[in-house]
Design a protein around this motif. Sequence first.
Motif: not given
Lengths: 110, 113
Positions: B29-33, B41-63
Motif C-alpha cells: 500500500s502507498n507505494p512510490n510509482l 543505446g540509452r539508459g533508463l530515462q525517468l519520465l514520471f514518479y508519484s508518491v501518492g494518489i494524484g501526486q505526479i512529478s515530471s522529470e522530462v518535458p514531452q508529450n
Amino acid sequence: QKEVEQDPGPLSVPEGAIVSLNCTYSNSAFQYFMWYRQYSRKGPELLMYTYSSGNKEDGRFTAQVDKSSKYISLFIRDSQPSDSATYLCAFTSGTYKYIFGTGTRLKVLA
Amino acid sequence: SQTIHQWPATLVQPVGSPLSLECTVEGTSNPNLYWYRQAAGRGLQLLFYSVGIGQISSEVPQNLSASRPQDRQFILSSKKLLLSDSGFYLCAWNTGTAVVEQYFGPGTRLTVT
C-alpha cells in the motif's frame, strides 16, 4: 560530461571466467550505488546496492565502490551462461530520482 | 508477496494516435510509482514518479503525461504519439522506507509507425 558512463559491450567470456563490469559517474551527491540485471525483453531486477566506498559480496557477485575516483564495479566469479544479460549501474542521492547507465551486454559462452 | 503488472506487453501505434499504458501493483500500500522509458543505446530515462494518489512529478518535458487515479494504479498517456516515443516502457515501485530498492514490471514495448 555525462553524469554516468558505462561501456555498452558486448562482452563475451567463457564459462567460469571472472567478469568485471564498470561505471564512472560525475555527481558527487550520489550516495547509493546499484547494479541491476536485465534479461532480454524483461524488466531490470536489482542485484545489489551499496551505500559507501568499499566492497560488498553476495554469492558470486561483488560490488565495489571507489567514491574518490567516482568509479563502481561489479565482479562476477565463476560466470555461468545464465549470467548472460545486460547489466545496468544506477545511482541515487537518496531522493526519488535515479540515474541509470546505458547497460553492458554480457554473454557467457558454454 | 508483491507483484507488479503492466499492459499491454506490446503495442504498435501510428503517429498521431493516443496512448494509454497501465501499471498496477499488488501486495503493498502507498507505494512510490515510477515510469521509465528505455530506448536502444540509452539508459533508463525517468519520465514520471508519484508518491501518492494524484501526486505526479515530471522529470522530462514531452508529450506524455501520467496519472495515479488509485493508490496502486499508474497510467501513462499521450494525446498524440510521435515517432520518438517508441521504446520500452517500464513501471517500477518501491516503498517510502526502502527508496533504494526499485522493483520493475515486465514492460511494454511500444513501436510508433
